[in-house]
Scaffold this motif. Structure first.
Motif, PDB file in Angstrom:
ATOM      1  N   CYS A   1      -5.315   3.785  -3.293  1.00 53.78           N
ATOM      2  CA  CYS A   1      -4.287   2.788  -3.624  1.00 53.78           C
ATOM      3  C   CYS A   1      -3.810   2.937  -5.063  1.00 53.78           C
ATOM      4  O   CYS A   1      -2.604   2.821  -5.341  1.00 53.78           O
ATOM      5  N   VAL A   2      -4.738   3.183  -5.993  1.00 57.17           N
ATOM      6  CA  VAL A   2      -4.342   3.377  -7.390  1.00 57.17           C
ATOM      7  C   VAL A   2      -3.466   4.616  -7.528  1.00 57.17           C
ATOM      8  O   VAL A   2      -2.478   4.615  -8.276  1.00 57.17           O
ATOM      9  N   ASN A   3      -3.795   5.679  -6.801  1.00 54.86           N
ATOM     10  CA  ASN A   3      -2.954   6.879  -6.837  1.00 54.86           C
ATOM     11  C   ASN A   3      -1.545   6.583  -6.325  1.00 54.86           C
ATOM     12  O   ASN A   3      -0.552   7.086  -6.866  1.00 54.86           O
ATOM     13  N   ILE A   4      -1.456   5.752  -5.286  1.00 57.46           N
ATOM     14  CA  ILE A   4      -0.138   5.378  -4.758  1.00 57.46           C
ATOM     15  C   ILE A   4       0.634   4.568  -5.791  1.00 57.46           C
ATOM     16  O   ILE A   4       1.842   4.776  -5.992  1.00 57.46           O
ATOM     17  N   ILE A   5      -0.049   3.637  -6.451  1.00 58.84           N
ATOM     18  CA  ILE A   5       0.615   2.825  -7.476  1.00 58.84           C
ATOM     19  C   ILE A   5       1.119   3.696  -8.620  1.00 58.84           C
ATOM     20  O   ILE A   5       2.259   3.561  -9.077  1.00 58.84           O
ATOM     21  N   ILE A   6       0.271   4.588  -9.091  1.00 56.23           N
ATOM     22  CA  ILE A   6       0.679   5.462 -10.202  1.00 56.23           C
ATOM     23  C   ILE A   6       1.826   6.369  -9.772  1.00 56.23           C
ATOM     24  O   ILE A   6       2.765   6.618 -10.535  1.00 56.23           O
ATOM     25  N   GLY A   7       1.781   6.870  -8.538  1.00 56.97           N
ATOM     26  CA  GLY A   7       2.875   7.703  -8.043  1.00 56.97           C
ATOM     27  C   GLY A   7       4.198   6.957  -8.019  1.00 56.97           C
ATOM     28  O   GLY A   7       5.244   7.501  -8.407  1.00 56.97           O
ATOM     29  N   ASN A   8       4.189   5.692  -7.596  1.00 60.47           N
ATOM     30  CA  ASN A   8       5.416   4.896  -7.585  1.00 60.47           C
ATOM     31  C   ASN A   8       5.892   4.580  -8.998  1.00 60.47           C
ATOM     32  O   ASN A   8       7.100   4.541  -9.255  1.00 60.47           O
ATOM     33  N   LEU A   9       4.961   4.374  -9.921  1.00 60.25           N
ATOM     34  CA  LEU A   9       5.370   4.132 -11.311  1.00 60.25           C
ATOM     35  C   LEU A   9       5.973   5.384 -11.933  1.00 60.25           C
ATOM     36  O   LEU A   9       6.905   5.297 -12.745  1.00 60.25           O
ATOM     37  N   LEU A  10       5.448   6.545 -11.587  1.00 62.05           N
ATOM     38  CA  LEU A  10       6.046   7.789 -12.079  1.00 62.05           C
ATOM     39  C   LEU A  10       7.462   7.950 -11.531  1.00 62.05           C
ATOM     40  O   LEU A  10       8.383   8.359 -12.262  1.00 62.05           O
ATOM     41  N   ALA A  11       7.642   7.625 -10.246  1.00 61.22           N
ATOM     42  CA  ALA A  11       8.988   7.684  -9.657  1.00 61.22           C
ATOM     43  C   ALA A  11       9.906   6.663 -10.319  1.00 61.22           C
ATOM     44  O   ALA A  11      11.080   6.950 -10.605  1.00 61.22           O
TER      45      ALA A  11
ATOM     46  N   VAL B   1       8.879  -0.460  -8.165  1.00 65.27           N
ATOM     47  CA  VAL B   1       8.082  -1.517  -8.780  1.00 65.27           C
ATOM     48  C   VAL B   1       7.574  -2.476  -7.707  1.00 65.27           C
ATOM     49  O   VAL B   1       6.416  -2.916  -7.735  1.00 65.27           O
ATOM     50  N   TRP B   2       8.430  -2.803  -6.742  1.00 61.81           N
ATOM     51  CA  TRP B   2       8.025  -3.676  -5.642  1.00 61.81           C
ATOM     52  C   TRP B   2       6.886  -3.050  -4.843  1.00 61.81           C
ATOM     53  O   TRP B   2       5.925  -3.739  -4.478  1.00 61.81           O
ATOM     54  N   LEU B   3       6.970  -1.753  -4.561  1.00 58.23           N
ATOM     55  CA  LEU B   3       5.893  -1.073  -3.842  1.00 58.23           C
ATOM     56  C   LEU B   3       4.590  -1.113  -4.626  1.00 58.23           C
ATOM     57  O   LEU B   3       3.501  -1.276  -4.043  1.00 58.23           O
ATOM     58  N   CYS B   4       4.680  -0.976  -5.939  1.00 58.51           N
ATOM     59  CA  CYS B   4       3.479  -1.071  -6.780  1.00 58.51           C
ATOM     60  C   CYS B   4       2.823  -2.441  -6.633  1.00 58.51           C
ATOM     61  O   CYS B   4       1.597  -2.552  -6.489  1.00 58.51           O
ATOM     62  N   MET B   5       3.626  -3.485  -6.659  1.00 59.42           N
ATOM     63  CA  MET B   5       3.087  -4.839  -6.561  1.00 59.42           C
ATOM     64  C   MET B   5       2.475  -5.100  -5.194  1.00 59.42           C
ATOM     65  O   MET B   5       1.472  -5.810  -5.071  1.00 59.42           O
ATOM     66  N   VAL B   6       3.061  -4.528  -4.145  1.00 59.76           N
ATOM     67  CA  VAL B   6       2.515  -4.714  -2.807  1.00 59.76           C
ATOM     68  C   VAL B   6       1.111  -4.120  -2.706  1.00 59.76           C
ATOM     69  O   VAL B   6       0.240  -4.675  -2.012  1.00 59.76           O
ATOM     70  N   PHE B   7       0.850  -3.013  -3.397  1.00 58.09           N
ATOM     71  CA  PHE B   7      -0.460  -2.371  -3.337  1.00 58.09           C
ATOM     72  C   PHE B   7      -1.460  -2.964  -4.324  1.00 58.09           C
ATOM     73  O   PHE B   7      -2.633  -2.558  -4.320  1.00 58.09           O
TER      74      PHE B   7
ATOM     75  N   GLY C   1      -2.648  -6.099  -4.344  1.00 58.80           N
ATOM     76  CA  GLY C   1      -3.616  -6.878  -3.588  1.00 58.80           C
ATOM     77  C   GLY C   1      -4.676  -6.022  -2.919  1.00 58.80           C
ATOM     78  O   GLY C   1      -5.886  -6.246  -3.115  1.00 58.80           O
ATOM     79  N   PRO C   2      -4.296  -5.005  -2.107  1.00 60.71           N
ATOM     80  CA  PRO C   2      -5.314  -4.142  -1.499  1.00 60.71           C
ATOM     81  C   PRO C   2      -6.188  -3.425  -2.525  1.00 60.71           C
ATOM     82  O   PRO C   2      -7.399  -3.269  -2.302  1.00 60.71           O
ATOM     83  N   THR C   3      -5.595  -2.993  -3.642  1.00 60.62           N
ATOM     84  CA  THR C   3      -6.377  -2.257  -4.646  1.00 60.62           C
ATOM     85  C   THR C   3      -7.512  -3.092  -5.190  1.00 60.62           C
ATOM     86  O   THR C   3      -8.685  -2.683  -5.165  1.00 60.62           O
ATOM     87  N   PHE C   4      -7.197  -4.279  -5.700  1.00 62.29           N
ATOM     88  CA  PHE C   4      -8.239  -5.121  -6.282  1.00 62.29           C
ATOM     89  C   PHE C   4      -9.198  -5.639  -5.214  1.00 62.29           C
ATOM     90  O   PHE C   4     -10.384  -5.847  -5.492  1.00 62.29           O
ATOM     91  N   THR C   5      -8.715  -5.856  -3.999  1.00 67.18           N
ATOM     92  CA  THR C   5      -9.600  -6.306  -2.934  1.00 67.18           C
ATOM     93  C   THR C   5     -10.632  -5.241  -2.607  1.00 67.18           C
ATOM     94  O   THR C   5     -11.836  -5.542  -2.471  1.00 67.18           O
TER      95      THR C   5
ATOM     96  N   THR D   1      -1.029 -10.698  -1.700  1.00 65.43           N
ATOM     97  CA  THR D   1      -0.200  -9.716  -1.003  1.00 65.43           C
ATOM     98  C   THR D   1       1.007 -10.370  -0.349  1.00 65.43           C
ATOM     99  O   THR D   1       2.128  -9.838  -0.411  1.00 65.43           O
ATOM    100  N   GLY D   2       0.785 -11.532   0.249  1.00 69.04           N
ATOM    101  CA  GLY D   2       1.909 -12.247   0.850  1.00 69.04           C
ATOM    102  C   GLY D   2       2.952 -12.649  -0.182  1.00 69.04           C
ATOM    103  O   GLY D   2       4.163 -12.545   0.061  1.00 69.04           O
ATOM    104  N   PHE D   3       2.493 -13.078  -1.353  1.00 70.34           N
ATOM    105  CA  PHE D   3       3.439 -13.459  -2.405  1.00 70.34           C
ATOM    106  C   PHE D   3       4.250 -12.268  -2.878  1.00 70.34           C
ATOM    107  O   PHE D   3       5.475 -12.335  -3.008  1.00 70.34           O
ATOM    108  N   TYR D   4       3.585 -11.140  -3.140  1.00 71.11           N
ATOM    109  CA  TYR D   4       4.291  -9.963  -3.654  1.00 71.11           C
ATOM    110  C   TYR D   4       5.280  -9.402  -2.638  1.00 71.11           C
ATOM    111  O   TYR D   4       6.330  -8.874  -3.008  1.00 71.11           O
ATOM    112  N   ILE D   5       4.962  -9.516  -1.351  1.00 68.20           N
ATOM    113  CA  ILE D   5       5.873  -8.993  -0.334  1.00 68.20           C
ATOM    114  C   ILE D   5       7.089  -9.899  -0.169  1.00 68.20           C
ATOM    115  O   ILE D   5       8.233  -9.425  -0.115  1.00 68.20           O
ATOM    116  N   PHE D   6       6.863 -11.220  -0.139  1.00 61.21           N
ATOM    117  CA  PHE D   6       7.933 -12.157   0.214  1.00 61.21           C
ATOM    118  C   PHE D   6       8.436 -12.967  -0.982  1.00 61.21           C
ATOM    119  O   PHE D   6       8.981 -14.048  -0.791  1.00 61.21           O
ATOM    120  N   GLN D   7       8.283 -12.432  -2.216  1.00 57.16           N
ATOM    121  CA  GLN D   7       8.793 -13.177  -3.367  1.00 57.16           C
ATOM    122  C   GLN D   7      10.321 -13.222  -3.371  1.00 57.16           C
ATOM    123  O   GLN D   7      10.911 -14.060  -4.049  1.00 57.16           O
TER     124      GLN D   7
END
Length: 419
Positions: free
Chosen positions: A65-75, A106-112, A114-118, A158-164
């Motif tokens: 999940c962290v790799n996915i977040i970093i990849g989206n931030l690089l993009a 940025v939205w994709l980063c926020m969605v991940f 919740g799963p990352t910290f969980t 996760t629900g908040f970040y998806i449906f904000q």
């Protein structure tokens, strides 16, 4: 021809190089921490056919999940994160396409998030359960309370970040309406939940969980029947989690103080520079200011993985060091015995797993809390008496039958037998 943007003092402000370097560093540290933990448990357990611990599965998932977040931030950085939003539009011939792409990633980063910290917190909980939960009722209650809280936080955050924003894609397509360009999907929407106060709520509730997870092992260590020096050493290892708590607090402060979700912060920092304020549309988000918040988010995630891996990696390093040192001492003693020095005798007491041969002179902890006890005691050298008890455990997979034996070792020869 020089544009008004190029005459602005802030037009050259660029955090993208720093973002690329920082994100690449975090990517490396994240994968090194996960790999070091897996290697440490492989050398201690898995190479002998031991089942895979559930906490390692959660660590792997959090690392992905962290790799996915970093990849989206690089993009996102590629499209303009780290620059002022009005500069992104000035350099985009198809504005606001780049600005929209930035916030999509940025939205994709926020969605991940919740799963990352969980996954990170679940890995810590199952690690603590294997080490500390024996027959102590209060620890079992505290463990389950943390588990329930983490699961509830996962669904809430996760629900908040998806449906904000509603519809969901309005989070990144709303900029088309601001520039009077037809959005590719939705024509109308709202993002009323994206205020600083609302975004801070998942962080505050997450900080409460971080503190609870930090106190759980420290309370368990205080009940161990070991010397104060060893308690302090173990507490120091498990206390590294305080760094993750401090980073979480820094994120909250950065969000409240320096992140503006409704306007370009450069206008607030330089109120007399009307050129900057006039060149941007109203309600345009500040990519320059939000970059710091996002970097702190990744820093906390990577720090949490590192802090969760240290109590596994450090004991294994100590065991490897003690094993190597014991081997060197044994070789030195054998070479000395070849001379005229008469053989001497010493007694060693240790624990040996039932069914193993009696010729193994190396102490190996085989109880469910091997990381803990081995770090505290290490390999048992000669002329050392260690008193210990085998803890009971609720997990039958971790239960081991251990027998206490005494060995009489002749340093000058190969004679060794059980007493």
């Amino acid at each position: 021809m020089t544009t008004p943007h190029e005459t602005s003092a802030d037009f050259g402000g660029d955090r993208q190089p720093a973002l690329y370097v920082t994100l690449a560093t975090f990517l490396l540290l994240n994968n090194l921490a996960v790999a070091a933990r897996i290697i440490a448990h492989y050398r201690a357990y898995y190479r002998t056919g031991r089942r895979v611990f559930l906490e390692d599965v959660f660590v792997l998932l959090s690392g992905v999940c962290v790799n996915i977040i970093i990849g989206n931030l690089l993009a996102s950085t590629h499209y303009g994160l780290g620059l002022h939003s009005w500069r992104v539009n000035a350099e985009d011939p198809h504005k606001p396409r780049n600005l929209s792409n930035v916030f999509m990633h940025v939205w994709l980063c926020m969605v991940f998030v919740g799963p990352t910290f969980t996954f990170i917190k679940l890995s810590l909980l199952f690690f603590y359960r294997r080490l500390f939960l024996v027959n102590q009722k209060w620890l079992r209650i505290a463990w389950w309370a943390n588990m329930v809280y983490i699961v509830l936080w996962f669904f809430g955050a996760t629900g908040f970040y998806i449906f904000q924003c509603w519809p969901v894609q309005w989070y990144w397509t709303r900029y088309y309406q601001q520039y009077h360009v037809g959005p590719p999907i939705a024509e109308k929407g709202q993002c009323n939940a994206t205020t600083v106060e609302h975004v801070a709520l998942p962080l505050i509730f997450g900080l409460i969980s971080d503190v609870a997870l930090l106190l759980l092992p420290l309370a368990a260590i205080s009940k161990l029947q070991i010397s104060l020096k060893r308690k302090l050493g173990l507490a120091a290892i498990f206390s590294v989690g305080v760094l993750a708590c401090l980073l979480e607090l820094a994120r909250i402060i950065e969000l409240e103080v320096d992140t503006d979700d409704q306007g370009d912060a450069s206008c607030k920092r330089v109120p007399n520079d009307v050129r900057n304020c006039d060149l941007r549309p109203t309600n345009d988000d500040d990519l320059d200011g939000v970059a710091v918040f996002l970097i702190l988010s990744v820093a906390e995630e990577v720090c949490a993985i590192i802090c969760g891996s240290l109590p596994v990696v450090i004991p294994q390093i100590v065991r490897e060091y003690n094993r190597k040192r014991s081997s060197q001492k044994a070789d030195h003693s054998h070479s000395t015995s070849l001379g005229a020095v008469p053989p001497s005798r010493s007694m060693i007491r240790g624990f040996q797993k039932l069914g193993e041969g009696s010729g193994d002179q190396t102490y190996e902890s085989q109880n469910p809390a091997s990381e803990l006890t081995d770090w505290a005691c290490g390999s048992i050298p000669m002329n050392t008496v260690v008193a210990d008890t085998t803890p009971q455990t609720e997990d039958p997979g971790d239960a081991q039958i251990i027998v206490k034996r005494e060995y009489e070792v002749t340093v000058g020869g190969s004679d060794m037998h059980a007493v």
